[in-house]
Motif scaffolding. Structure first.
Motif, PDB file in Angstrom:
ATOM      1  N   TYR A 132       0.834  -1.199   0.000  1.00  0.00           N
ATOM      2  CA  TYR A 132       0.000   0.000   0.000  1.00  0.00           C
ATOM      3  C   TYR A 132       0.873   1.255   0.000  1.00  0.00           C
ATOM      4  CZ  TYR A 132      -3.816  -3.111   1.631  1.00  0.00           C
ATOM      5  OH  TYR A 132      -4.744  -4.104   1.758  1.00  0.00           O
ATOM      6  N   LEU A 133       1.906   1.254   0.831  1.00  0.00           N
ATOM      7  CA  LEU A 133       2.765   2.430   0.963  1.00  0.00           C
ATOM      8  C   LEU A 133       3.549   2.711  -0.315  1.00  0.00           C
ATOM      9  CD1 LEU A 133       4.149   1.837   4.581  1.00  0.00           C
ATOM     10  CD2 LEU A 133       2.564   3.638   3.877  1.00  0.00           C
ATOM     11  N   VAL A 134       4.188   1.684  -0.865  1.00  0.00           N
ATOM     12  CA  VAL A 134       5.015   1.868  -2.062  1.00  0.00           C
ATOM     13  C   VAL A 134       4.154   2.249  -3.266  1.00  0.00           C
ATOM     14  CG1 VAL A 134       6.541   0.714  -3.709  1.00  0.00           C
ATOM     15  CG2 VAL A 134       6.851   0.342  -1.255  1.00  0.00           C
ATOM     16  N   SER A 135       3.027   1.569  -3.441  1.00  0.00           N
ATOM     17  CA  SER A 135       2.153   1.843  -4.591  1.00  0.00           C
ATOM     18  C   SER A 135       1.614   3.259  -4.554  1.00  0.00           C
ATOM     19  CB  SER A 135       0.984   0.849  -4.603  1.00  0.00           C
ATOM     20  OG  SER A 135       1.438  -0.474  -4.668  1.00  0.00           O
ATOM     21  N   SER A 136       1.194   3.715  -3.382  1.00  0.00           N
ATOM     22  CA  SER A 136       0.646   5.068  -3.268  1.00  0.00           C
ATOM     23  C   SER A 136       1.731   6.121  -3.458  1.00  0.00           C
ATOM     24  CB  SER A 136      -0.044   5.244  -1.914  1.00  0.00           C
ATOM     25  OG  SER A 136       0.844   5.010  -0.841  1.00  0.00           O
TER      26      SER A 136
END
Length: 324
Positions: A132-136
């Motif tokens: 979630y963190l990397v994609s966002s």
């Protein structure tokens, strides 16, 4: 202002031949629908919150004048400039966040799926917070490239009401007088510093909050009514928006300050940011936090609710779920 279901279906959902079941969208078709849903939800919510954003920006830029809180700020702006001043910057806000929303939400779905394909579904579920963190973060970087010129124009119009008459006039004047880099991208560092942590917090907190709410309900998401799913999106969005507003507040203040006026000839963006941070201090960097929490929590809740509803209408349900 919000497209009707029939209009969305007519333009984005192809009719299946008689007797056939339409295949769900996939590939570029699917991500185009994600991007459109994100563009609409961000444009509507940010556009609707323009009056709050005007007051919040005034509080940040002129705290010695606008020092009576959010309600008092509304009254001051109306008394001094009329109610129409509360819509200053509406054009660049709606246009900028239409572009940003497309890259943000469409990009988030794309990069999330890319990460899942890279590590495998089971490992992705175990490491879903990192995904979630990397994609966002990646999605927001590209979204900010699109947003920055329009955000610079919006802030200039709000901070200097006589600068130009609307989006086209302000955009053209900045381009002519200051050029692309200095005029539109002097705030790119602060906008990344603001928007990337903001979006990372927004998506990861939303995903975690929604996961917890669905667990407490005790039924799979696909067995719940559309109204219940929308309510979950709203509740999760409020929680996510509050967290994101607090995390990104210092950078939001610096972004407003750096776009208020031109920098000195030869002065770098970094030196301007360092000087501003020292002058403001911790208290100054968090000036205007209360109205910003109200604004961000409200628009984030609206974004996820509208985004989910448009995806459902368009049949864009092919994203991979990795929540437990």
């Amino acid at each position: 202002m919000f497209p009707s279901q029939s209009a969305l279906q007519k333009n984005f959902v192809a009719a299946a031949p008689a007797g056939d079941v339409a295949a769900p969208p996939s590939g570029a078709n699917l991500y185009a629908r994600f991007a459109f849903a994100g563009a609409v939800c961000c444009s509507i919510t940010h556009g609707a919150m323009t009056p709050v954003d005007v007051v919040k920006t005034r509080i940040q830029l002129s705290p010695e004048i606008y020092n009576k809180g959010m309600i008092g700020g509304f009254r001051q702006v109306i008394a001094a400039e009329g109610a129409g001043a509360l819509l200053t910057g509406f054009g660049p806000t709606a246009a900028g966040y239409f572009l940003q929303g497309a890259f943000k939400f469409g990009g988030y779905e794309f990069w999330k799926k890319t990460a899942i394909d890279l590590v495998g579904l089971e490992k992705a579920k175990e490491n879903r917070t990192a995904i979630y963190l990397v994609s966002s973060a990646i999605a927001e970087f590209f979204a900010d490239v699109a947003l920055c010129p329009l955000e610079a124009t919006r802030i200039r119009l709000v901070s200097q009401p006589s600068f130009a008459n609307g989006l086209l006039g302000g955009f053209s004047r900045i381009l002519k007088e200051e050029g692309v880099i200095r005029g539109f991208y002097s705030g790119f560092g602060p906008i990344l510093f603001k928007q990337v942590p903001y979006t990372m917090a927004k998506f990861v907190v939303y995903e975690k909050a929604a996961e917890s709410i669905y667990k407490s309900i005790g039924k799979p998401k696909d067995q719940l009514s559309n109204s219940t799913v929308t309510a979950v999106n709203l509740g999760s969005g409020i929680i996510a928006g509050t967290a994101a507003a607090i995390i990104s507040q210092p950078a939001d203040t610096l972004l407003s300050k750096i776009n208020k006026q031109k920098g000195a000839e030869g002065q770098s963006v970094t030196s301007r940011l360092v000087t501003m941070s020292k002058e403001l201090g911790v208290k100054g960097l968090f000036t205007g936090l209360a109205p910003r929490i109200v604004m961000v929590a409200t628009l984030t809740a609206g974004q996820f609710a509208i985004y989910g509803d448009i995806k459902r209408v368009l049949g864009a349900t092919g994203g991979v779920e990795i929540a437990q």
